[in-house]
Write a protein that holds these residues in place. Structure first.
Motif, mmCIF file in Angstrom:
data_model
loop_
_atom_site.group_PDB
_atom_site.id
_atom_site.type_symbol
_atom_site.label_atom_id
_atom_site.label_comp_id
_atom_site.label_asym_id
_atom_site.label_seq_id
_atom_site.Cartn_x
_atom_site.Cartn_y
_atom_site.Cartn_z
ATOM 1 N N SER A 559 19.104 -12.854 4.387
ATOM 2 C CA SER A 559 18.501 -14.148 3.805
ATOM 3 C C SER A 559 18.408 -13.756 2.272
ATOM 4 O O SER A 559 18.466 -12.459 1.715
ATOM 5 C CB SER A 559 16.924 -14.308 4.247
ATOM 6 O OG SER A 559 16.306 -12.906 3.689
ATOM 7 N N ASN A 560 18.706 -14.891 1.410
ATOM 8 C CA ASN A 560 18.770 -14.774 0.096
ATOM 9 C C ASN A 560 18.272 -16.293 -0.321
ATOM 10 O O ASN A 560 19.308 -16.877 -0.741
ATOM 11 C CB ASN A 560 19.884 -14.214 -0.446
ATOM 12 C CG ASN A 560 19.909 -13.890 -1.978
ATOM 13 O OD1 ASN A 560 18.887 -14.397 -2.528
ATOM 14 N ND2 ASN A 560 21.077 -13.580 -2.459
ATOM 15 N N GLY A 561 17.236 -16.723 -0.553
ATOM 16 C CA GLY A 561 16.961 -17.881 -0.905
ATOM 17 C C GLY A 561 15.541 -18.519 -1.046
ATOM 18 O O GLY A 561 14.445 -17.494 -0.713
ATOM 19 N N VAL A 562 15.174 -19.613 -1.297
ATOM 20 C CA VAL A 562 13.856 -20.108 -1.359
ATOM 21 C C VAL A 562 13.620 -20.689 -0.002
ATOM 22 O O VAL A 562 14.085 -21.210 0.825
ATOM 23 C CB VAL A 562 13.845 -21.252 -2.560
ATOM 24 C CG1 VAL A 562 12.256 -21.799 -2.501
ATOM 25 C CG2 VAL A 562 14.584 -20.859 -3.772
ATOM 26 N N HIS A 563 12.267 -20.096 0.388
ATOM 27 C CA HIS A 563 11.595 -20.647 1.642
ATOM 28 C C HIS A 563 10.398 -21.131 1.306
ATOM 29 O O HIS A 563 9.191 -20.798 1.164
ATOM 30 C CB HIS A 563 11.392 -19.390 2.542
ATOM 31 C CG HIS A 563 10.978 -19.518 3.872
ATOM 32 N ND1 HIS A 563 10.826 -18.891 4.819
ATOM 33 C CD2 HIS A 563 10.970 -20.849 4.197
ATOM 34 C CE1 HIS A 563 10.722 -19.381 6.229
ATOM 35 N NE2 HIS A 563 10.738 -20.648 5.832
#
Length: 791
Positions: A559-563
């Motif tokens: 994962s690598n992003g805005v949640h």
């Protein structure tokens, strides 16, 4: 108009038809060797799955198939289970069944029902739908919070996932229709895709279940058992309606099932519509700024849920085959101040409390299952479950709110499509009076695809396979030993993802967000358990030691992003190793004439425990908030549950349940994040059997004290203590042979403003739902399709 009149006529006939139509009825009593009646013994018809429990005199009645040979199984905690073969018709005989003492059963604390037989060495809870109806909290996960050791992670009132002893996400297994539920359960804002109105019975196990379920069950399991098959040659159903005052929630559920000459079917349709909910505060604080909550209404927290299920099967003396298809659909708004940086103008009322605006999420879940349970003989049977699931998750937002170009008009920030094919089964055989063995296998394949203008996780594929062997040995009638071994293989593959970057000169560049990953894992699980009957039928001691493991899931690796549903930027770690667990469970339960109780404690040591922890960093992405990193350290989880019930008189009971979880990260000497606080739940309950046409009358007052949670990870917020008071009333109105069920709840009577440590809105200092009146009405019915005299 004619069709409507016909439908109404049929409905009235079904609702008020006499239940005394002709059926074959088996009557009997269950007792021990001294002739003492056994109250709460389970009597089960193996041919169709129907069961009943004995009353205070040990007596029971159950419908049986006509003109055939059939088997019944009778079980009771602390006694040997017996299976008998009978041939109908039985005339008017009344049978007496005698059970021999044998402490082969595990600790089962049944909520509002009686104990069931099982052969494991861990604490179990059996939950019936009556408990869910009387304690309805909007979602199944929140309803289960009334059980010691169970909590919920929630986003508002319509989205929640369960927590067992502080463990959640990919550490507990939820299964239904014999198939493990797969629906992006790694996300804190990803709820449980289940219709709580369709829950007939739940088997809840606290503690490692890796032997049966593999990698993801080292924290426990919630197994939604199949709907009980209707009596032969009968049609049954129910209509349920519910209203909640806080958010003007309106819901209904209609069920219809039948069994015609061993061919059975059932179906259910449920819907729930709810508006923005009220909170007992006028403002909230974000990063030191005080922002308003107009008229105490949390804007854009409305939602809609639709559920549909149907099943068809055949039941014979050789076993049961059942095919089930279900669909879950949820559309829920997310508080307008919860995505990005809250702005005052976004919080102003729009005069549409039932409107679902952006940001929002939309979830669909299709599930198909084929369940086979074949009885080879009285000592052996085979079970095989095959399933397919398709989970679709769409999270909507305005692209310009996150400095992303609008590529289409859908406003889909993130879309995840997860397809899962599953198979599991086992062969169980009792080859000796003292030995029972089980050989099992499981396999699962997953494929996930993403889209949308935001990136969180890449496309991925996973494979999970395993084989296990369990054995139960009873050297005498007071001791049981159990042991098991499981071997697993797992595979993760995640794809590379390049993010398009739109430059100011109009050109397009790319940025690699994650690299491709391929990982193979081999591991094993093992367990050794025992239980001992210290005093016959009164006091049991149990212990279970297990070695478990868990494979990293693709979101933890890549994962690598805005949640946005969790208000954070999540960053995976491709170097994570499988975590290993060494888990000890000890429990005891006792039952006296007026007092019964249970105590369970556990100690879990995890080597390379994987967790998502807050950091001191802030995301470089626009309005993405705090960075949360997937990390790996050795950790300890320990705690206890203690519950007791005292009945000074048969109608009145005093109950208390205590729960406590403590953990520590052995590298940082701090607590792990998202740990539920300790709490005490006290209940005063009065039941009255009958008053004129009113029966099964009850009233209960519940008081929960939740301790402050000050044991937190670095950069995680503490949560103050709170007091909560709830009231419940209920009765059944009898009309001829039909009952109408009424339940009334007053939740949060004092309109207390409190923060829930595991709530996603806790990060914004927004309290939970305020005072809420809940009224439900249920009309069940059953009619016979064959007119014969009862036997």
């Amino acid at each position: 108009m004619i069709q409507l009149k016909t439908l109404l006529t049929i409905t009235v006939i079904l609702l008020f038809s006499q239940l005394g139509n002709a059926q074959y009825m088996l009557k009997g009593t269950v007792q021990d060797v001294e002739g003492t009646p056994l109250t709460g013994a389970i009597v089960q018809l193996l041919s169709d799955g129907c069961n009943t429990i004995t009353d205070l005199n040990g007596s029971f009645q159950i419908h049986y198939p006509e003109d055939t040979v059939f088997q019944i199984r009778i079980s009771y905690t602390g006694f040997e289970t017996i299976t008998k073969q009978l041939k109908s018709p039985l005339e008017d005989r009344v049978f007496t069944f005698t059970l021999l003492s044998n402490p082969q059963t595990i600790n089962i604390i049944t909520v509002n029902e009686n104990n069931l037989d099982n052969e494991q060495s861990q604490s179990q809870t059996l939950i019936y739908n009556q408990f869910i109806e009387k304690n309805n909290q909007g979602t199944l996960a929140k309803t289960l919070e009334n059980i010691a050791g169970v909590n919920a992670i929630n986003v508002g009132v319509g989205i929640a996932k369960p927590v067992i002893r502080g463990l959640s996400f990919n550490r507990i297994v939820v299964s239904s229709q014999g198939i493990k539920q797969e629906g992006q359960q790694w996300g804190g804002d990803h709820g449980l895709e289940m219709d709580q109105f369709d829950v007939d019975r739940i088997e809840l196990v606290k503690g490692a279940r890796s032997l049966q379920y593999g990698s993801d069950a080292l924290g426990g399991s919630i197994n939604v058992l199949p709907t009980r098959i209707p009596n032969r040659n009968s049609i049954k159903g129910s209509i349920l309606g519910i209203y909640k005052s806080n958010n003007h929630h309106i819901g209904t559920s209609a069920y219809l099932g039948g069994n015609i000459k061993d061919i059975f079917f059932d179906g259910r349709f449920s819907y729930q519509d709810f508006g923005d909910y009220n909170v007992p505060t006028d403002s909230f604080v974000y990063n030191g700024f005080v922002l308003p909550i107009y008229n105490r209404i949390l804007k854009n927290t409305a939602g809609k849920e639709r559920n549909l299920k149907g099943s068809l099967g055949i039941s014979k003396d050789w076993g049961i085959i059942r095919f089930t298809i279900s669909h879950y659909h949820l559309q829920a708004g997310i508080f307008s101040g919860a995505m990005g940086i809250p702005r005052s103008y976004q919080l102003q009322e729009d005069g549409k409390p039932r409107n679902i605006d952006l940001p929002k999420q939309q979830v669909g879940h299709w599930k198909l299952s084929l369940n086979n349970d074949f009885s080879i003989n009285e000592h052996s049977h085979i079970k095989l479950n095959i399933g397919y699931q398709h989970n679709t998750r769409k999270e909507y937002s305005y692209a310009h709110s996150h400095n992303r170009p609008v590529t289409d008009s859908s406003n889909i920030a993130l879309e995840l499509n997860l397809k899962t094919i599953s198979l599991n089964g086992y062969f169980q055989h009792q080859f000796h009076k003292k030995w029972k063995v089980t050989h099992g296998l499981s396999a699962q394949y997953q494929q996930n695809q993403r889209s949308g203008f935001e990136f969180l996780i890449p496309d991925f594929q996973t494979i999970r396979t395993g084989m296990y062997h369990l054995a139960n040995f009873s050297p005498n009638n007071r001791l049981q030993l159990s042991l098991g071994l499981r071997i697993d293989y797992a595979y993760n593959q995640t794809n590379k993802y390049d993010q398009a970057i739109y430059l100011s000169d109009g050109s397009i560049s790319t940025e690699t967000r994650v690299q491709a990953i391929q990982k193979h894992y081999f591991n094993y699980s093992a367990a050794l358990g025992t239980n001992y009957q210290l005093l016959p039928k009164k006091w049991y001691l149990r212990a279970n030691f297990s070695k478990s493991f868990r494979v990293p899931y693709p979101n933890e690796l890549a994962s690598n992003g805005v949640h946005h549903g969790n208000f954070r930027h999540e960053l995976g770690n491709p170097n994570l190793k499988p975590e290993q667990g060494y888990q000890l469970d000890l429990s005891t339960d006792w039952q006296l004439k007026k007092f019964k109780g249970s105590f369970a404690t556990y100690f879990n040591y995890f080597d390379d425990y994987i967790y998502l922890g807050p950091s001191s960093l802030f995301s470089p992405l626009p309005e993405a908030g705090q960075m949360y990193l997937y990390q790996q350290n050795d950790a300890i989880y320990t705690g206890f549950e203690f519950q007791w019930t005292y009945n000074p008189i048969p109608e009145f009971s005093i109950e208390q349940a205590y729960e406590y979880v403590w953990n520590i990260n052995l590298q940082t000497n701090l607590s792990l994040p998202f740990t539920p606080p300790a709490s005490i739940l006290s209940t005063l309950r009065y039941e009255y059997p009958k008053l004129s046409i009113f029966e099964h009358i009850y009233a209960q007052l519940q008081y929960r004290y939740s301790f402050a949670q000050n044991d937190v990870d670095r950069n995680e917020r503490t949560t103050p203590n709170y007091h909560l008071l709830n009231l419940g009333l209920g009765w059944k109105l009898r009309i001829k042979n039909q009952y109408i069920h009424f339940n009334i709840q007053v939740q949060n009577i004092l309109d207390t403003a409190y923060l829930q440590h595991l709530s996603r809105y806790r990060l914004l200092n927004i309290p939970e739902q305020g005072r809420n009146f809940v009224v439900s009405l249920k009309i069940p019915f059953e009619v016979n399709t064959k007119n014969k005299k009862a036997k």
